[in-house]
Design a protein around this motif. Structure first.
Motif, PDB file in Angstrom:
ATOM      1  N   GLU A 274       2.800 -76.195 -22.713  1.00 35.81           N
ATOM      2  CA  GLU A 274       3.896 -75.822 -21.892  1.00 35.81           C
ATOM      3  C   GLU A 274       3.683 -74.870 -21.003  1.00 35.81           C
ATOM      4  O   GLU A 274       4.156 -74.973 -19.717  1.00 35.81           O
ATOM      5  CB  GLU A 274       4.835 -74.956 -23.068  1.00 35.81           C
ATOM      6  CG  GLU A 274       5.400 -75.613 -24.069  1.00 35.81           C
ATOM      7  CD  GLU A 274       6.685 -76.685 -23.608  1.00 35.81           C
ATOM      8  OE1 GLU A 274       7.058 -76.673 -22.339  1.00 35.81           O
ATOM      9  OE2 GLU A 274       7.196 -77.433 -24.314  1.00 35.81           O
TER      10      GLU A 274
ATOM     11  N   LYS B 257      17.663 -78.730 -25.246  1.00 32.11           N
ATOM     12  CA  LYS B 257      16.729 -79.043 -24.317  1.00 32.11           C
ATOM     13  C   LYS B 257      15.678 -79.780 -24.636  1.00 32.11           C
ATOM     14  O   LYS B 257      15.210 -80.758 -23.914  1.00 32.11           O
ATOM     15  CB  LYS B 257      16.479 -77.675 -23.514  1.00 32.11           C
ATOM     16  CG  LYS B 257      15.950 -77.589 -22.112  1.00 32.11           C
ATOM     17  CD  LYS B 257      15.544 -76.315 -21.813  1.00 32.11           C
ATOM     18  CE  LYS B 257      16.816 -75.353 -21.179  1.00 32.11           C
ATOM     19  NZ  LYS B 257      16.405 -74.198 -20.677  1.00 32.11           N
ATOM     20  N   MET B 258      15.012 -79.282 -25.581  1.00 34.08           N
ATOM     21  CA  MET B 258      13.763 -80.213 -25.953  1.00 34.08           C
ATOM     22  C   MET B 258      13.958 -81.502 -26.554  1.00 34.08           C
ATOM     23  O   MET B 258      13.375 -82.234 -26.212  1.00 34.08           O
ATOM     24  CB  MET B 258      12.906 -79.299 -27.178  1.00 34.08           C
ATOM     25  CG  MET B 258      11.520 -79.909 -27.687  1.00 34.08           C
ATOM     26  SD  MET B 258      12.035 -81.009 -29.210  1.00 34.08           S
ATOM     27  CE  MET B 258      10.560 -81.457 -29.577  1.00 34.08           C
TER      28      MET B 258
ATOM     29  N   SER C  92      16.211 -83.288 -25.725  1.00 30.21           N
ATOM     30  CA  SER C  92      16.782 -84.416 -24.612  1.00 30.21           C
ATOM     31  C   SER C  92      15.779 -84.815 -23.665  1.00 30.21           C
ATOM     32  O   SER C  92      15.914 -85.567 -22.752  1.00 30.21           O
ATOM     33  CB  SER C  92      17.826 -83.738 -23.774  1.00 30.21           C
ATOM     34  OG  SER C  92      17.279 -82.578 -22.875  1.00 30.21           O
ATOM     35  N   LEU C  93      14.380 -84.313 -23.792  1.00 32.90           N
ATOM     36  CA  LEU C  93      13.233 -84.599 -23.015  1.00 32.90           C
ATOM     37  C   LEU C  93      12.720 -85.822 -23.145  1.00 32.90           C
ATOM     38  O   LEU C  93      12.896 -86.531 -24.452  1.00 32.90           O
ATOM     39  CB  LEU C  93      12.201 -83.660 -23.145  1.00 32.90           C
ATOM     40  CG  LEU C  93      12.464 -82.300 -22.567  1.00 32.90           C
ATOM     41  CD1 LEU C  93      11.210 -81.429 -23.013  1.00 32.90           C
ATOM     42  CD2 LEU C  93      12.486 -82.187 -21.020  1.00 32.90           C
TER      43      LEU C  93
ATOM     44  N   SER D  59       8.077 -80.271 -27.218  1.00 39.50           N
ATOM     45  CA  SER D  59       7.851 -81.809 -26.998  1.00 39.50           C
ATOM     46  C   SER D  59       6.408 -82.072 -27.281  1.00 39.50           C
ATOM     47  O   SER D  59       6.093 -83.489 -27.257  1.00 39.50           O
ATOM     48  CB  SER D  59       8.443 -82.119 -25.696  1.00 39.50           C
ATOM     49  OG  SER D  59       7.971 -81.424 -24.661  1.00 39.50           O
TER      50      SER D  59
END
Length: 282
Positions: free
Chosen positions: A16, A278-279, A281-282, A156
């Protein structure tokens, strides 16, 4: 140009930070895996640090196989404790800033309120003991270091609870998940951003800080959120830890109080569900 060394470059947090480094081009970044900076080889670690010669070290490397640590005690201790001593000593001697990542597993899990940085530490497994030893030696060798305790990290990148659950929920009709261990997950991307807020702030305040996402949940409730966001049809059941014995004991309650990092560095901490969406939807 200041040089940042990130150890554990291929882990969740290291990966990250690598993504984030594109935004922080005012720094020269060195992302080191175990070949470049070998935390498990103390005889060459100092000379490796000399050759990189960083101004800032972010130590994301750790022995994190909690159950395996019960039998690989020596290796866990070298990486989580003795290597940290070398990093802290080197950074102090060379006037480099050190951020060291630690864990909620330094606690015994008997609390019923969110734990702040002053809470009594009493680890109940080898992983937690080696991480606590690392914290202590870090501040002893370099009182100017910053330690960030975090919990239930996912991303992710790498292997983690979110990815495992997502996969299993697509493969199986039903799953049981432990419902009596309480804490809060940490999206590694949020933690990486908070680290950069600290590094780019002119106000370096040494000591221990807590960081995880907001929310007080069990692993079972975390799984329910993954199911909901992923739209999976798998039936979920909550079970006690006693029904799922593991070599290492886990703290029953390790929710972290984040007031200090919010106040000192103006860090905003997202709700766990917001970050999970958020994670996923990556």
């Amino acid at each position: 140009m200041k040089k940042i060394l990130v150890t554990g470059a291929n882990g969740q947090l290291g990966s990250e930070l690598n993504l984030l480094s594109k935004i922080y081009s005012q720094f020269e970044w060195i992302f080191a895996d175990r070949n470049q900076v070998a935390l498990d080889n103390l005889s060459i670690l100092e000379s490796q640090l000399e050759s990189v010669n960083p101004n800032i070290i972010i130590n994301c490397a750790a022995y994190t196989a909690v159950d395996k640590a019960e039998s690989e005690t020596e290796l866990a201790d070298i990486i989580n404790h003795l290597a940290v001593e070398v990093l802290a000593h080197w950074s102090s001697k060379n006037n480099a800033n050190l951020i060291h990542i630690s864990t909620d597993y330094v606690f015994d899990g008997t609390s019923s309120i969110a734990l702040n940085e002053e809470a009594l530490t009493k680890p109940i497994n080898v992983y937690g003991k080696t991480k606590l030893a690392g914290e202590e030696v870090c501040l002893k060798q370099n009182p100017n270091a910053i330690i960030i305790r975090t919990s239930w990290v996912y991303s992710s990148f790498g292997n983690n609870f979110v990815k495992t659950m997502s996969r299993l929920m697509q493969e199986r009709d039903s799953l049981n998940v432990v419902n009596d261990q309480i804490g809060s997950p940490t999206y590694a991307a949020d933690l990486a951003q908070s680290i950069m807020l600290i590094i780019t702030n002119s106000n370096w305040k040494a000591g221990i800080y807590n960081f995880s996402n907001e929310g007080e949940i069990s692993w079972y409730e975390f799984a329910l959120a993954i199911k909901e966001i992923g739209g999976y049809n798998c039936e979920l059941g909550g079970i006690p830890s006693s029904s799922y014995p593991t070599p290492a004991k886990r703290p029953a309650y390790s929710l972290l109080d984040k007031s200090k990092i919010k106040k000192t560095y103006n860090v905003s901490v997202p709700d766990y569900k917001q970050s999970l969406k958020k994670m996923m939807s990556l």
